[in-house]
Design an enzyme around this catalytic site. Sequence first.
Site, mmCIF file in Angstrom:
data_model
loop_
_atom_site.group_PDB
_atom_site.id
_atom_site.type_symbol
_atom_site.label_atom_id
_atom_site.label_comp_id
_atom_site.label_asym_id
_atom_site.label_seq_id
_atom_site.Cartn_x
_atom_site.Cartn_y
_atom_site.Cartn_z
ATOM 1 N N HIS A 99 0.880 -1.167 0.000
ATOM 2 C CA HIS A 99 0.000 0.000 0.000
ATOM 3 C C HIS A 99 0.920 1.221 0.000
ATOM 4 O O HIS A 99 1.979 1.192 0.628
ATOM 5 C CB HIS A 99 -0.852 0.099 1.264
ATOM 6 C CG HIS A 99 -1.772 -1.051 1.514
ATOM 7 N ND1 HIS A 99 -1.380 -2.182 2.170
ATOM 8 C CD2 HIS A 99 -3.089 -1.213 1.239
ATOM 9 C CE1 HIS A 99 -2.413 -3.011 2.274
ATOM 10 N NE2 HIS A 99 -3.465 -2.447 1.718
ATOM 11 N N ASP A 102 2.211 2.060 3.389
ATOM 12 C CA ASP A 102 3.125 1.145 4.097
ATOM 13 C C ASP A 102 4.565 1.520 3.806
ATOM 14 O O ASP A 102 5.427 1.386 4.664
ATOM 15 C CB ASP A 102 3.047 -0.316 3.603
ATOM 16 C CG ASP A 102 1.670 -0.858 3.446
ATOM 17 O OD1 ASP A 102 0.804 -0.468 4.229
ATOM 18 O OD2 ASP A 102 1.480 -1.690 2.533
ATOM 19 N N GLU A 230 -10.605 -7.099 -4.794
ATOM 20 C CA GLU A 230 -10.376 -8.156 -3.805
ATOM 21 C C GLU A 230 -11.614 -8.294 -2.918
ATOM 22 O O GLU A 230 -11.869 -7.445 -2.062
ATOM 23 C CB GLU A 230 -9.142 -7.814 -2.959
ATOM 24 C CG GLU A 230 -8.806 -8.886 -1.952
ATOM 25 C CD GLU A 230 -7.537 -8.557 -1.148
ATOM 26 O OE1 GLU A 230 -6.579 -8.002 -1.731
ATOM 27 O OE2 GLU A 230 -7.524 -8.854 0.047
ATOM 28 N N ASP A 307 -5.490 -13.807 9.057
ATOM 29 C CA ASP A 307 -4.339 -13.741 8.144
ATOM 30 C C ASP A 307 -3.179 -14.630 8.579
ATOM 31 O O ASP A 307 -2.026 -14.181 8.642
ATOM 32 C CB ASP A 307 -3.828 -12.286 8.023
ATOM 33 C CG ASP A 307 -4.772 -11.390 7.245
ATOM 34 O OD1 ASP A 307 -5.600 -11.912 6.477
ATOM 35 O OD2 ASP A 307 -4.684 -10.162 7.404
HETATM 36 C C1 XLS Z 1 -7.482 -6.898 4.138
HETATM 37 C C2 XLS Z 1 -7.009 -7.080 2.770
HETATM 38 C C3 XLS Z 1 -5.876 -6.155 2.363
HETATM 39 C C4 XLS Z 1 -5.703 -6.150 0.869
HETATM 40 C C5 XLS Z 1 -4.919 -4.999 0.359
HETATM 41 O O1 XLS Z 1 -8.198 -7.707 4.692
HETATM 42 O O2 XLS Z 1 -6.662 -8.427 2.593
HETATM 43 O O3 XLS Z 1 -4.708 -6.502 3.015
HETATM 44 O O4 XLS Z 1 -5.127 -7.319 0.417
HETATM 45 O O5 XLS Z 1 -5.494 -3.797 0.638
HETATM 46 NI NI NI Z 2 -5.639 -9.226 0.931
HETATM 47 NI NI NI Z 3 -7.476 -9.802 4.304
#
Ligand code: XLS
Ligand code: NI
Ligand code: NI
Length: 435
Positions: A99, A102, A230, A307
């Site tokens: 991002h 980041d 996404e 995650d």
């Molecule tokens: C959050 C998302 C994020 C995207 C990018 O849950 O997975 O990390 O991949 O903005």
């Molecule tokens: Ni993601």
């Molecule tokens: Ni995610």
Amino acid sequence: MNTFPCEPVKYEGPDSRNPLAFKHYKADEIIAGKSMADWFRFGCAYWHTMRGTGADPFGVGTADHPWDDGSDSIANAQNRARVFFDFLQKTQIDYYCFHDRDIAPECATLAESNKALDQVADTFEELQKETGKKLLWGTACAFVHPRYQQGAATSPNANVFAYVGAQVKKAMEITHRLGGEGYVFWGGREGYASLINTDMKRELDHLAAFLHMAVDYKKEIGFTGQFYIEPKPQEPTTHQYDSDAAACLNFLRQYDLLDHFKLNIETNHATLAGHTMEHELTTALDAGALGSIDANMGTPNVGWDTDQFPTDLYLTTNTMLVLMKMGGFTTGGLNFDAKLRRQSLDAADLIHGHIGGMDTCARGLLAAAELMEKGDLSDAVAKRYAGWQAPEAAAMLKGERTLEEIAARVEREGIDPRPVSGRQEYLENLVNRRL
Ligand code: XLS
Ligand code: NI
Ligand code: NI
């Protein structure tokens, strides 16, 4: 300190006891016509690996990053980048994702933030040249800053819409400059907390207008990378508009955007949406819109986007079965959108997480390749639908028969279908044997 505190990780084979060695991932090994590295196009998420602190809603960060002075200075951002590229080299990860916020600090004004981004991007450009590592995709962080508290492109505030437009414009330029093969739109706060104060139709119209402008700007600057959406159903919003693959596809079709976007499917988001990863991947693939993967996994009974690094062989096998059906990635890759647990403080834990994920994916690929090669699963599916080869069956699908004609034939031929086994358990055992 500009290097990552560990030795480069090498392949040592399944019998190795070295915790810092690959047991299954061998980058140049050819599997079903492609090297493992090409099948995966592994990516590392800058936000987790370099900026993740282990903070959660109940406590501050715990991670020990000896290279980071904790400041928002450009020098610190550039130094972090150097450590990151060293990490990529030590783990044999070829790609990365970021991002805008980041990699470089958000400053007092947009102009200053843009300048900071330019300066840090200079360092990324040099490091890419030095190491051969590549940018899988870039994106803009349009969910952390308080201005985005009610959404970005779907905010009720027209100035927020304008601001995110300016931010995404710059993030696309930086992605383009760094040779990014894609650009992701993850609508972190593009959704609602409650319908009681939300005009959903209007917000979706806004989102579509915004994405159309992004498509236009992409052409304007000659950026040829792939755009991705996404999907994620919730968190941080109560309902996110891009809730799952089917919802995204419907949105893209409705607003005439399908030609310009593919999907970036994340495992833990599929889980949150109440789907399996293979369901989400297949939904995207069937629409010709499977682009890239954010690889991780969750703990379903926890209900958060935890995650975690993928450690589940069924998951990676099922993932690779779909990817092999597609013939592999083109612009996409397998980005570890994964972070350490809060107890895992050490820099070395980052290595263990990533190489463990890579080995788990490699075992999934090996199992999937063997299943594909033997053809047992595809034969079973072909057999299941074999009845459709008959001319009368095919005619029903081609619009050549009416319901009256079908009814007449059922009576004439005394058609009386009997149940047959779907053989699910038999096939599950077949998959198991390969793991
Ligand atoms: C959050 C998302 C994020 C995207 C990018 O849950 O997975 O990390 O991949 O903005
Ligand atoms: Ni993601
Ligand atoms: Ni995610």
